[in-house]
Design a protein around this motif. Structure first.
Motif, PDB file in Angstrom:
ATOM      1  N   UNK A  33     -32.950 123.374 -82.908  1.00 60.59           N
ATOM      2  CA  UNK A  33     -33.110 124.808 -83.180  1.00 60.59           C
ATOM      3  C   UNK A  33     -34.474 125.101 -83.804  1.00 60.59           C
ATOM      4  N   UNK A  34     -34.914 124.247 -84.712  1.00 61.09           N
ATOM      5  CA  UNK A  34     -36.237 124.438 -85.314  1.00 61.09           C
ATOM      6  C   UNK A  34     -37.341 124.283 -84.271  1.00 61.09           C
ATOM      7  N   UNK A  35     -37.222 123.265 -83.440  1.00 66.24           N
ATOM      8  CA  UNK A  35     -38.265 122.977 -82.457  1.00 66.24           C
ATOM      9  C   UNK A  35     -38.369 124.073 -81.392  1.00 66.24           C
ATOM     10  N   UNK A  36     -37.238 124.571 -80.936  1.00 66.32           N
ATOM     11  CA  UNK A  36     -37.260 125.521 -79.828  1.00 66.32           C
ATOM     12  C   UNK A  36     -37.206 126.976 -80.255  1.00 66.32           C
ATOM     13  N   UNK A  37     -36.857 127.241 -81.495  1.00 70.47           N
ATOM     14  CA  UNK A  37     -36.738 128.626 -81.923  1.00 70.47           C
ATOM     15  C   UNK A  37     -37.672 129.006 -83.049  1.00 70.47           C
ATOM     16  N   UNK A  92     -33.333 119.805 -74.083  1.00 73.65           N
ATOM     17  CA  UNK A  92     -33.835 119.996 -75.451  1.00 73.65           C
ATOM     18  C   UNK A  92     -33.749 118.703 -76.245  1.00 73.65           C
ATOM     19  N   UNK A  93     -32.638 117.981 -76.103  1.00 71.63           N
ATOM     20  CA  UNK A  93     -32.487 116.698 -76.808  1.00 71.63           C
ATOM     21  C   UNK A  93     -33.550 115.712 -76.328  1.00 71.63           C
ATOM     22  N   UNK A 126     -38.223 113.760 -78.428  1.00 74.77           N
ATOM     23  CA  UNK A 126     -39.102 112.595 -78.424  1.00 74.77           C
ATOM     24  C   UNK A 126     -40.070 112.625 -77.247  1.00 74.77           C
ATOM     25  N   UNK A 127     -39.601 113.128 -76.108  1.00 79.44           N
ATOM     26  CA  UNK A 127     -40.401 113.087 -74.886  1.00 79.44           C
ATOM     27  C   UNK A 127     -41.644 113.966 -74.964  1.00 79.44           C
ATOM     28  N   UNK A 178     -37.409 108.393 -68.526  1.00 73.84           N
ATOM     29  CA  UNK A 178     -36.083 108.767 -68.052  1.00 73.84           C
ATOM     30  C   UNK A 178     -35.167 108.979 -69.253  1.00 73.84           C
ATOM     31  N   UNK A 179     -34.068 109.678 -69.056  1.00 79.10           N
ATOM     32  CA  UNK A 179     -33.116 109.848 -70.164  1.00 79.10           C
ATOM     33  C   UNK A 179     -32.596 108.509 -70.697  1.00 79.10           C
ATOM     34  N   UNK A 180     -32.468 107.511 -69.842  1.00 75.89           N
ATOM     35  CA  UNK A 180     -31.992 106.200 -70.292  1.00 75.89           C
ATOM     36  C   UNK A 180     -33.017 105.521 -71.194  1.00 75.89           C
ATOM     37  N   UNK A 181     -34.291 105.688 -70.888  1.00 75.28           N
ATOM     38  CA  UNK A 181     -35.341 105.120 -71.739  1.00 75.28           C
ATOM     39  C   UNK A 181     -35.365 105.812 -73.099  1.00 75.28           C
ATOM     40  N   UNK A 182     -35.232 107.126 -73.101  1.00 73.77           N
ATOM     41  CA  UNK A 182     -35.199 107.866 -74.362  1.00 73.77           C
ATOM     42  C   UNK A 182     -33.955 107.491 -75.175  1.00 73.77           C
TER      43      UNK A 182
END
Length: 165
Positions: free
Chosen positions: A21-25, A103-104, A108-109, A122-126
């Motif tokens: 929420x902080x990062x996107x809003x 968003x999740x 990190x990405x 990829x989501x698996x790497x993250x």
């Protein structure tokens, strides 16, 4: 055991949800208010992505430490709780839930994309990177020497040697 795992799960959901929420809003809104210049606003967005990425790593290490020291979970229970919560991101969901998953991943990405521009994770790497930070957090334990609820007079009293007459 299940009680401690569910408490850790709620803690993860709450803390990661607040960070998203902080990062996107909140942060984009504040940047747009303080820096109306698009070039400066873009630079501040990049700095925010770096800060959020480093904060995400620290947050997951803190959650790993809490899993061991505050919730007293074994490594298997800890990894199971993490996998149960984060493994759901790899299941097919409706369109509105896809945004939460992106968003999740962006926590990190977005930072990694600034340092490795041609590399897409990829989501698996993250998932693996965050699981590594979570497990690494088991090595850390933050303790206070004195409880915070002691007043200044009580702290001074503890430091002074007792005088007996």
């Amino acid at each position: 055991m299940v009680k401690h795992m569910s408490r850790l799960g709620c803690e993860i959901l709450l803390v990661v949800g607040i960070l998203i929420a902080l990062k996107n809003g909140f942060f984009p809104w504040m940047i747009s208010m303080w820096y109306p210049n698009p070039l400066l606003s873009e630079k501040m967005g990049e700095w925010t992505a770096i800060i959020i990425g480093v904060g995400t790593c620290l947050l997951y290490m803190g959650l790993g430490s809490a899993a061991k020291h505050a919730h007293a979970l074994t490594p298997a229970q800890m990894i199971g709780t993490f996998g149960l919560l984060h493994g759901t991101f790899f299941l097919p969901f409706p369109q509105w839930l896809d945004q939460i998953i992106r968003d999740w991943q962006g926590l990190l990405d977005d930072m990694l994309a600034l340092f490795l521009p041609g590399r897409m994770f990829t989501p698996f790497e993250l998932f693996g990177m965050l699981l590594g930070m979570f497990i690494l957090g088991r090595l850390f334990h933050v303790r206070e020497d004195e409880p915070r609820h002691l007043g200044q007079a009580q702290r001074e009293e503890k430091k002074l040697p007792s005088s007996t007459t």
